[in-house]
Structure formats: structure tokens, C-alpha cells
Design a protein around this motif. Structure first.
Motif, PDB file in Angstrom:
ATOM      1  N   VAL A 173     -14.432  29.473  17.698  1.00 29.72           N
ATOM      2  CA  VAL A 173     -13.921  30.662  18.362  1.00 29.72           C
ATOM      3  C   VAL A 173     -15.043  31.180  19.253  1.00 29.72           C
ATOM      4  CG1 VAL A 173     -13.063  33.003  18.037  1.00 29.72           C
ATOM      5  CG2 VAL A 173     -12.455  31.215  16.382  1.00 29.72           C
ATOM      6  N   ALA A 174     -14.808  31.202  20.539  1.00 31.27           N
ATOM      7  CA  ALA A 174     -15.822  31.702  21.465  1.00 31.27           C
ATOM      8  C   ALA A 174     -15.628  33.197  21.666  1.00 31.27           C
ATOM      9  CB  ALA A 174     -15.727  30.979  22.804  1.00 31.27           C
ATOM     10  N   ILE A 175     -16.722  33.918  21.721  1.00 33.85           N
ATOM     11  CA  ILE A 175     -16.684  35.342  22.033  1.00 33.85           C
ATOM     12  C   ILE A 175     -17.141  35.459  23.486  1.00 33.85           C
ATOM     13  CG2 ILE A 175     -17.507  37.636  21.423  1.00 33.85           C
ATOM     14  CD1 ILE A 175     -15.842  36.131  19.219  1.00 33.85           C
ATOM     15  N   LEU A 176     -16.204  35.897  24.337  1.00 36.25           N
ATOM     16  CA  LEU A 176     -16.422  35.888  25.776  1.00 36.25           C
ATOM     17  C   LEU A 176     -15.932  37.185  26.414  1.00 36.25           C
ATOM     18  CD1 LEU A 176     -14.765  32.416  26.536  1.00 36.25           C
ATOM     19  CD2 LEU A 176     -17.210  32.875  26.431  1.00 36.25           C
ATOM     20  N   PRO A 177     -16.453  37.513  27.599  1.00 37.57           N
ATOM     21  CA  PRO A 177     -15.819  38.589  28.363  1.00 37.57           C
ATOM     22  C   PRO A 177     -14.379  38.171  28.683  1.00 37.57           C
ATOM     23  CG  PRO A 177     -17.971  38.047  29.273  1.00 37.57           C
ATOM     24  CD  PRO A 177     -17.642  36.985  28.260  1.00 37.57           C
ATOM     25  N   ALA A 178     -13.471  39.121  28.681  1.00 34.52           N
ATOM     26  CA  ALA A 178     -12.051  38.829  28.897  1.00 34.52           C
ATOM     27  C   ALA A 178     -11.823  38.045  30.188  1.00 34.52           C
ATOM     28  CB  ALA A 178     -11.244  40.121  28.901  1.00 34.52           C
ATOM     29  N   VAL A 179     -12.552  38.371  31.241  1.00 42.36           N
ATOM     30  CA  VAL A 179     -12.349  37.698  32.527  1.00 42.36           C
ATOM     31  C   VAL A 179     -12.694  36.214  32.456  1.00 42.36           C
ATOM     32  CG1 VAL A 179     -14.620  38.245  33.505  1.00 42.36           C
ATOM     33  CG2 VAL A 179     -12.651  37.945  35.020  1.00 42.36           C
ATOM     34  N   VAL A 180     -13.682  35.845  31.651  1.00 43.53           N
ATOM     35  CA  VAL A 180     -14.059  34.432  31.519  1.00 43.53           C
ATOM     36  C   VAL A 180     -12.964  33.674  30.773  1.00 43.53           C
ATOM     37  CG1 VAL A 180     -15.746  32.810  30.531  1.00 43.53           C
ATOM     38  CG2 VAL A 180     -16.533  34.922  31.620  1.00 43.53           C
ATOM     39  N   ALA A 181     -12.477  34.263  29.688  1.00 44.34           N
ATOM     40  CA  ALA A 181     -11.399  33.613  28.926  1.00 44.34           C
ATOM     41  C   ALA A 181     -10.126  33.511  29.748  1.00 44.34           C
ATOM     42  CB  ALA A 181     -11.135  34.381  27.637  1.00 44.34           C
ATOM     43  N   ALA A 182      -9.860  34.512  30.587  1.00 48.35           N
ATOM     44  CA  ALA A 182      -8.634  34.519  31.406  1.00 48.35           C
ATOM     45  C   ALA A 182      -8.664  33.459  32.500  1.00 48.35           C
ATOM     46  CB  ALA A 182      -8.428  35.891  32.025  1.00 48.35           C
ATOM     47  N   ALA A 183      -9.841  32.970  32.836  1.00 49.31           N
ATOM     48  CA  ALA A 183      -9.961  31.988  33.914  1.00 49.31           C
ATOM     49  C   ALA A 183      -9.389  30.628  33.540  1.00 49.31           C
ATOM     50  CB  ALA A 183     -11.430  31.838  34.326  1.00 49.31           C
ATOM     51  N   ARG A 184      -9.117  30.393  32.265  1.00 46.02           N
ATOM     52  CA  ARG A 184      -8.593  29.105  31.805  1.00 46.02           C
ATOM     53  C   ARG A 184      -7.358  29.302  30.914  1.00 46.02           C
ATOM     54  NH1 ARG A 184     -12.035  25.313  33.427  1.00 46.02           N
ATOM     55  NH2 ARG A 184     -14.212  25.816  33.637  1.00 46.02           N
ATOM     56  N   PRO A 185      -6.302  29.931  31.450  1.00 40.59           N
ATOM     57  CA  PRO A 185      -5.134  30.229  30.599  1.00 40.59           C
ATOM     58  C   PRO A 185      -4.405  28.985  30.105  1.00 40.59           C
ATOM     59  CG  PRO A 185      -4.624  30.674  32.892  1.00 40.59           C
ATOM     60  CD  PRO A 185      -6.102  30.358  32.824  1.00 40.59           C
ATOM     61  N   ASP A 186      -4.570  27.872  30.794  1.00 38.57           N
ATOM     62  CA  ASP A 186      -3.922  26.632  30.351  1.00 38.57           C
ATOM     63  C   ASP A 186      -4.649  26.007  29.164  1.00 38.57           C
ATOM     64  OD1 ASP A 186      -6.086  26.267  32.153  1.00 38.57           O
ATOM     65  OD2 ASP A 186      -5.481  24.179  32.486  1.00 38.57           O
ATOM     66  N   ARG A 187      -5.914  26.363  28.962  1.00 39.90           N
ATOM     67  CA  ARG A 187      -6.719  25.732  27.911  1.00 39.90           C
ATOM     68  C   ARG A 187      -7.170  26.690  26.811  1.00 39.90           C
ATOM     69  NH1 ARG A 187     -10.765  22.367  31.764  1.00 39.90           N
ATOM     70  NH2 ARG A 187      -9.193  21.084  32.775  1.00 39.90           N
ATOM     71  N   LEU A 188      -7.145  27.983  27.106  1.00 38.26           N
ATOM     72  CA  LEU A 188      -7.642  28.963  26.143  1.00 38.26           C
ATOM     73  C   LEU A 188      -6.633  30.086  25.951  1.00 38.26           C
ATOM     74  CD1 LEU A 188     -11.340  29.459  27.318  1.00 38.26           C
ATOM     75  CD2 LEU A 188     -10.561  28.226  25.293  1.00 38.26           C
ATOM     76  N   ARG A 189      -6.578  30.598  24.747  1.00 35.79           N
ATOM     77  CA  ARG A 189      -5.785  31.779  24.443  1.00 35.79           C
ATOM     78  C   ARG A 189      -6.761  32.916  24.163  1.00 35.79           C
ATOM     79  NH1 ARG A 189      -2.947  28.824  26.478  1.00 35.79           N
ATOM     80  NH2 ARG A 189      -1.067  27.849  25.679  1.00 35.79           N
ATOM     81  N   ARG A 190      -6.519  34.045  24.824  1.00 36.45           N
ATOM     82  CA  ARG A 190      -7.340  35.236  24.609  1.00 36.45           C
ATOM     83  C   ARG A 190      -6.757  36.034  23.457  1.00 36.45           C
ATOM     84  NH1 ARG A 190      -7.401  38.707  29.815  1.00 36.45           N
ATOM     85  NH2 ARG A 190      -5.260  38.001  29.789  1.00 36.45           N
ATOM     86  N   VAL A 191      -7.622  36.449  22.561  1.00 37.69           N
ATOM     87  CA  VAL A 191      -7.213  37.285  21.436  1.00 37.69           C
ATOM     88  C   VAL A 191      -8.116  38.516  21.454  1.00 37.69           C
ATOM     89  CG1 VAL A 191      -6.873  37.421  18.946  1.00 37.69           C
ATOM     90  CG2 VAL A 191      -6.559  35.216  20.129  1.00 37.69           C
ATOM     91  N   ALA A 192      -7.518  39.673  21.682  1.00 37.80           N
ATOM     92  CA  ALA A 192      -8.294  40.911  21.714  1.00 37.80           C
ATOM     93  C   ALA A 192      -8.897  41.173  20.337  1.00 37.80           C
ATOM     94  CB  ALA A 192      -7.396  42.075  22.126  1.00 37.80           C
ATOM     95  N   LEU A 193     -10.103  41.699  20.324  1.00 38.15           N
ATOM     96  CA  LEU A 193     -10.792  42.031  19.074  1.00 38.15           C
ATOM     97  C   LEU A 193     -10.726  43.531  18.849  1.00 38.15           C
ATOM     98  CD1 LEU A 193     -13.892  39.721  19.493  1.00 38.15           C
ATOM     99  CD2 LEU A 193     -11.946  39.384  17.957  1.00 38.15           C
ATOM    100  N   THR A 194     -10.352  43.902  17.634  1.00 39.58           N
ATOM    101  CA  THR A 194     -10.265  45.323  17.284  1.00 39.58           C
ATOM    102  C   THR A 194     -11.088  45.575  16.024  1.00 39.58           C
ATOM    103  OG1 THR A 194      -8.308  44.994  15.890  1.00 39.58           O
ATOM    104  CG2 THR A 194      -7.927  45.459  18.226  1.00 39.58           C
ATOM    105  N   ARG A 195     -11.289  46.822  15.765  1.00 41.20           N
ATOM    106  CA  ARG A 195     -12.009  47.265  14.564  1.00 41.20           C
ATOM    107  C   ARG A 195     -13.276  46.475  14.294  1.00 41.20           C
ATOM    108  NH1 ARG A 195      -7.348  47.157  10.486  1.00 41.20           N
ATOM    109  NH2 ARG A 195      -6.563  45.718  11.956  1.00 41.20           N
ATOM    110  N   PRO A 196     -14.287  46.560  15.079  1.00 36.64           N
ATOM    111  CA  PRO A 196     -14.416  47.446  16.224  1.00 36.64           C
ATOM    112  C   PRO A 196     -13.988  46.757  17.519  1.00 36.64           C
ATOM    113  CG  PRO A 196     -16.532  46.439  15.804  1.00 36.64           C
ATOM    114  CD  PRO A 196     -15.570  45.927  14.741  1.00 36.64           C
TER     115      PRO A 196
END
Length: 176
Positions: free
Chosen positions: A117-140
């Protein structure tokens, strides 16, 4: 121009070796520096489409327990944010997080292959929507802020002062 870890850039600005730097910070700017925000965005978990977390749009940081984590190496601002959150939640020993040098393709190769699981800025993860799924992190909620920083007393040389002045004016006029 140079590329270094946040720790080294901060040291360079404080000592006057560097006139200014773009650095990653948390809620506060390191002591002795003044700054203006360049970018502020959430940090997210990025996983391969088939990963068990890929079906979620958001998860608490605790949901990462037991997963191999991939992040930038120690000394970087993003890694400092992650390590602080992990220690605060007693979730994952920070020394077990695999550090990767900067460069988007290297940071996303592991999760695309399903090995972490990579921890990345949202914009970096969004650059590869065909290969990566972004999962928002909460608490915190984890945020990454990039700032243009200079010594609080100002850069020593005239070129550094001019650069800092122009950068401040440009970033403030853009609404940052």
C-alpha cells in the motif's frame, strides 16, 4: 538547484547554503523559516485494483495494520507525516515502512504489482486511475503541504531576496 530530503533542504536554508527551498511540512513550518503554501492536499493509500482495500473509498489509518506500506524514505516531509500518524495510533513501526526515492513510477510500481500500500499525495495516485485505486485515509486525515520556504530573516544575497520576493508575490496572487 538541488533535490534533497526535506531535512537537508531545511538545514540548507537555515544555514544560508540555500536561499530558499520547496519543502514538505505538516501543520507547522520548521523553526527559523518563513513560508508561503504552494500546495496542500490529502495523502491517500494507493493500491492495485485487485487489492482488498480497493473496494473502499475511505478507510481509517488503522485499516492499514498488517499491510506492507510503501512511502518516501525517512527525512522527507511526506514520510514524517506518515510516521507521526503511525506512532500516534501505535499502528505500525515506522522502521517497517519501505522507503522509495522520489519519482512517481518507482513509488507506484509496488502497489500496482499488488505488493503493498503506497502512501501518496492524492494527485500522484490519481495520475494512474487504470492501475491504482485511491483510498482516502481518515482518523487521522493525513495532509501533505508543500511550501516555498526561506530563512525568517530573509535570504542573504540579492538574487535570493529577489527570488523569494517574486515567488511570494506569485503564490499569494494565485490564492495560495
Amino acid at each position: 538547484m538541488t533535490e534533497e530530503t526535506t531535512d537537508r533542504l531545511v538545514d540548507g536554508v537555515r544555514t544560508g547554503r540555500l536561499d530558499a527551498a520547496v519543502i514538505s511540512v505538516g501543520e507547522t513550518v520548521p523553526e527559523g523559516l518563513a513560508s508561503v503554501v504552494v500546495d496542500d492536499q490529502p495523502l491517500v493509500a494507493a493500491v492495485a485494483p485487485g487489492h482488498e482495500l480497493a473496494v473502499h473509498t475511505r478507510v481509517p489509518l488503522a485499516a492499514l495494520r498488517g499491510h506492507a506500506l510503501i512511502s518516501l524514505p525517512g527525512g522527507t516531509g511526506l514520510r514524517a507525516r506518515l510516521d507521526e500518524a503511525l506512532r500516534g495510533g501505535r499502528l505500525h513501526p515506522p522502521d517497517r515502512v519501505r522507503g522509495r526515492r522520489s519519482g512517481g513510477s518507482r513509488r507506484t510500481r509496488g502497489p500496482r504489482a499488488g505488493v503493498g500500500v503506497a502512501i501518496l499525495p492524492a494527485v500522484v495516485a490519481a495520475a494512474r486511475p487504470d492501475r491504482l485505486r485511491r483510498v482516502a485515509l481518515t482518523r487521522p486525515d493525513l495532509r501533505g503541504r508543500l511550501v516555498f520556504a526561506w530563512r525568517a530573516g530573509g535570504p542573504a544575497g540579492p538574487a535570493g531576496r529577489a527570488l523569494a520576493g517574486r515567488a511570494r508575490a506569485a503564490l499569494r496572487s494565485s490564492g495560495r
